[in-house]
Design a protein around this motif. Structure first.
Motif, short mmCIF file in Angstrom:
data_model
loop_
_atom_site.label_atom_id
_atom_site.label_comp_id
_atom_site.label_asym_id
_atom_site.label_seq_id
_atom_site.Cartn_x
_atom_site.Cartn_y
_atom_site.Cartn_z
N CYS A 135 0.85 -1.20 0.00
CA CYS A 135 0.00 0.00 0.00
C CYS A 135 0.88 1.24 0.00
O CYS A 135 2.04 1.20 0.41
N PRO A 136 0.34 2.37 -0.50
CA PRO A 136 -1.06 2.62 -0.84
C PRO A 136 -1.38 2.32 -2.31
O PRO A 136 -0.48 2.23 -3.16
N ASN A 227 3.65 -3.61 -6.47
CA ASN A 227 2.34 -2.97 -6.62
C ASN A 227 2.13 -2.70 -8.11
O ASN A 227 2.86 -1.92 -8.72
#
Length: 269
Positions: A135-136, A227
């Motif tokens: 995250c984020p 990510n």
């Protein structure tokens, strides 16, 4: 997680194992929204190569000797929580009044907050620290489930039920409130404690894009995660015990030299 029955030699994207156990389809929780991939395969692999070359305590040949064994795009499930908070807080401040005998003075107060988009991982394969480290994510880019192609990407099913995710969300909200209350304390702050009351706690489900890679270094397999929206990365890496031993030896030598100097100064007196 679900696989196409026509696929051959199935391999787990999380550990690389081919020893998978078939199970009957069960009624599963579906996601409300999906965040599409913005980082492609080549970019994700490039991030791994850069990451392998960093870190003082890693082996010097890690980047050159590592072999990438698997790169898989996976939609990982998360819970998304939102709530309003009313907090009573207490803390100690270094801003003591003139003439005070102590170095700290107790303080207290109230704070109201509103939070949305708190992510709690619902993966059964990734650890909570891994899902948190990714995250984020920008949830504003999320699309309805049917608007994103999930047929050609592995979709992990929800393994953490809401009743288990809720206490983790409450802990996360308490951390956010603790950080929000600290600026109200003048000077240095210690012993910040918060009593958070939640109002309107709600949740939704989302699938988030993650590149899961495995690489091999000296017969040992490690996992690296990216990510798939922002490129934020986290992973496992071996430690060079030669460097650790050398650092310990240098520290011991410095301590020995310092001891000799102190003893010499004491003898001179």
């Amino acid at each position: 997680m679900s696989y196409d029955a026509s696929a051959q030699t199935l391999r787990c994207p999380f550990c690389g194992s081919e020893q998978l156990q078939p199970e009957r389809d069960a009624k599963l929780l579906s996601a409300d929204r999906v965040v599409p991939f913005a980082i492609d395969h080549a970019a994700a692999e490039g991030l791994l190569r850069q990451w392998l070359g960093r870190g003082f305590w890693r082996p010097g040949d890690l980047a050159a000797a590592s072999v990438l064994t698997k790169v898989t795009a996976v939609f990982v499930p998360y819970w998304v929580f939102a709530a309003r908070t009313f907090t009573y807080w207490t803390a100690d401040s270094s801003a003591t009044p003139f003439g005070a005998r102590g170095d700290w003075v107790p303080m207290f107060g109230e704070h109201r907050g509103s939070y949305a988009g708190l992510l709690i991982g619902a993966s059964g394969a990734l650890t909570p620290s891994e899902t948190e480290s990714l995250c984020p994510f920008d949830l504003a880019a999320a699309q309805p489930y049917g608007a994103v192609d999930t047929d050609n990407v592995i979709v992990e099913q929800f393994r953490v039920q809401r009743k288990y995710a809720r206490p983790l969300a409450q802990q996360g909200l308490e951390q956010l409130e603790r950080a929000a209350c600290q600026p109200s304390v003048p000077g240095r702050c210690r012993n910040m404690k918060v009593n958070v009351l939640l109002d309107g706690l709600s949740s939704s489900t989302v699938l988030l894009p993650v590149w899961i890679m495995t690489y091999r270094y000296k017969q040992q397999v490690y996992r690296f995660l990216v990510n798939g929206q922002t490129g934020r990365a986290t992973g496992q890496a071996p430690v060079s015990w030669k460097k650790v031993a050398a650092a310990i030896a240098i520290a011991a030598l410095l301590a020995f030299v310092l001891c000799l100097i102190v003893m010499g100064m004491a003898a001179a007196r």
